[in-house]
Design a protein around this motif. Structure first.
Motif, PDB file in Angstrom:
ATOM      1  N   ARG A  52       7.988  -6.810  -5.716  1.00  0.00           N
ATOM      2  CA  ARG A  52       7.999  -7.951  -4.793  1.00  0.00           C
ATOM      3  C   ARG A  52       9.429  -8.235  -4.333  1.00  0.00           C
ATOM      4  N   ARG A  82      -0.197 -12.355   1.135  1.00  0.00           N
ATOM      5  CA  ARG A  82      -0.754 -13.208   0.070  1.00  0.00           C
ATOM      6  C   ARG A  82       0.190 -14.368  -0.264  1.00  0.00           C
ATOM      7  N   ARG A  98       0.831  -1.213   0.000  1.00  0.00           N
ATOM      8  CA  ARG A  98       0.000   0.000   0.000  1.00  0.00           C
ATOM      9  C   ARG A  98       0.858   1.251   0.000  1.00  0.00           C
ATOM     10  N   ARG A 133      -2.245 -12.737 -11.122  1.00  0.00           N
ATOM     11  CA  ARG A 133      -0.964 -12.161 -11.548  1.00  0.00           C
ATOM     12  C   ARG A 133       0.038 -13.306 -11.733  1.00  0.00           C
TER      13      ARG A 133
HETATM   14  O1   DC Z   1      -3.762  -7.062   2.642  1.00  0.00           O
HETATM   15  P1   DC Z   1      -4.044  -5.742   1.950  1.00  0.00           P
HETATM   16  O2   DC Z   1      -5.423  -5.630   1.426  1.00  0.00           O
HETATM   17  O3   DC Z   1      -3.656  -4.566   2.789  1.00  0.00           O
HETATM   18  O4   DC Z   1      -3.053  -5.746   0.678  1.00  0.00           O
HETATM   19  C1   DC Z   1      -3.034  -4.709  -0.276  1.00  0.00           C
HETATM   20  C2   DC Z   1      -2.613  -5.273  -1.634  1.00  0.00           C
HETATM   21  O5   DC Z   1      -1.253  -5.672  -1.589  1.00  0.00           O
HETATM   22  C3   DC Z   1      -3.404  -6.478  -2.113  1.00  0.00           C
HETATM   23  O6   DC Z   1      -4.275  -6.156  -3.154  1.00  0.00           O
HETATM   24  C4   DC Z   1      -2.387  -7.463  -2.610  1.00  0.00           C
HETATM   25  C5   DC Z   1      -1.061  -6.919  -2.218  1.00  0.00           C
HETATM   26  N1   DC Z   1      -0.321  -7.809  -1.332  1.00  0.00           N
HETATM   27  C6   DC Z   1       0.495  -8.740  -1.920  1.00  0.00           C
HETATM   28  O7   DC Z   1       0.525  -8.864  -3.122  1.00  0.00           O
HETATM   29  N2   DC Z   1       1.273  -9.538  -1.128  1.00  0.00           N
HETATM   30  C7   DC Z   1       1.240  -9.428   0.206  1.00  0.00           C
HETATM   31  N3   DC Z   1       2.028 -10.205   0.948  1.00  0.00           N
HETATM   32  C8   DC Z   1       0.378  -8.481   0.816  1.00  0.00           C
HETATM   33  C9   DC Z   1      -0.400  -7.694   0.019  1.00  0.00           C
END
Ligand code: DC
Length: 221
Positions: A106, A127, A37, A184
């Motif tokens: 990432r 995620r 974010r 993705r």
């Molecule tokens: O958990 P969140 O909704 O605050 O995450 C925001 C965005 O970040 C979500 O759309 C996917 C990404 N995200 C990610 O790809 N990998 C993570 N470990 C955490 C979040």
């Protein structure tokens, strides 16, 4: 150090549940979404398009992120400024989802997340924590709920904050982000083979917290 990885789609209750379980166990709770974010916010602030890999990648060297905990609550600092509130805005959610699809983003966040887990007992939510960031985590949980249930909870939260979004808008956002996050190419949202599935569609918060705590206790025995 002990690591607990909690992955799942947005709005499944990961952060609320993980924060409370971490408090009970005395572990550090790490919300990795806040990192994506913050990058999304920075890209928006620079008037760049979060979907364009090249534009986003160019900005990464300008970004310094620090996570710290104040009274047990995680705070995220973007280039020295506390952005913990601002990163919760709906437009930042979408930007976060977009930037998280770019491999350099990432890669940029990988070392930071691994260092936090090397230095502390952590409950880390995201995620790809159990699949990519901490594949050797002692406990892995995949926390989910139906899209309707997750949108309803999110809509209630927004309403309490005075936002005027309709339930239909929130549901559309949730579905769009689910799609982006699971389609993705890099580190898509998926359950690690050794993760325990927890579906909170029919569970209230207290029951969800107890279930997660029970799974952790079973694995640490
Ligand atoms: O958990 P969140 O909704 O605050 O995450 C925001 C965005 O970040 C979500 O759309 C996917 C990404 N995200 C990610 O790809 N990998 C993570 N470990 C955490 C979040």
């Amino acid at each position: 150090m002990i690591a607990v990885a909690i992955d799942g789609p947005s709005g499944a209750g990961k952060s609320t549940i993980a924060r409370e379980v971490a408090r009970r166990l005395g572990y550090l709770y790490i919300d990795t979404g806040a990192l994506y974010r913050s990058i999304g916010l920075y890209v928006l602030r620079q008037n760049q398009d979060p979907h364009l890999a090249e534009q986003v990648e160019k900005l990464l060297p300008e970004i310094d992120l620090t996570l710290c905990h104040e009274d047990g609550v995680q705070q995220v600092y973007l280039n020295g400024q506390n952005v913990s509130e601002e990163i919760r805005l709906p437009e930042v959610s979408m930007a976060a989802s977009a930037v998280s699809a770019h491999p350099p983003v990432r890669q940029f966040l990988l070392a930071l997340q691994r260092r936090l887990a090397a230095e502390n007992n952590v409950i880390m939510d995201g995620r790809d924590i159990g699949t990519v960031i901490l594949p050797d985590a002692k406990v892995k949980i995949f926390l989910t709920a139906s899209a309707q249930r997750r949108a309803f909870r999110r809509w209630q939260e927004l309403k309490e904050k005075g936002a005027s979004d309709t339930y239909e808008q929130v549901l559309a956002d949730v579905e769009q982000r689910d799609y982006n996050d699971s389609h993705r190419e890099i580190a898509p949202l998926r359950q690690a083979p050794d993760a325990v599935l927890v579906d909170t569609t029919q569970l209230d918060l207290e029951a969800s917290i107890d279930r997660v705590q029970q799974i952790i206790a079973e694995h640490l025995d």
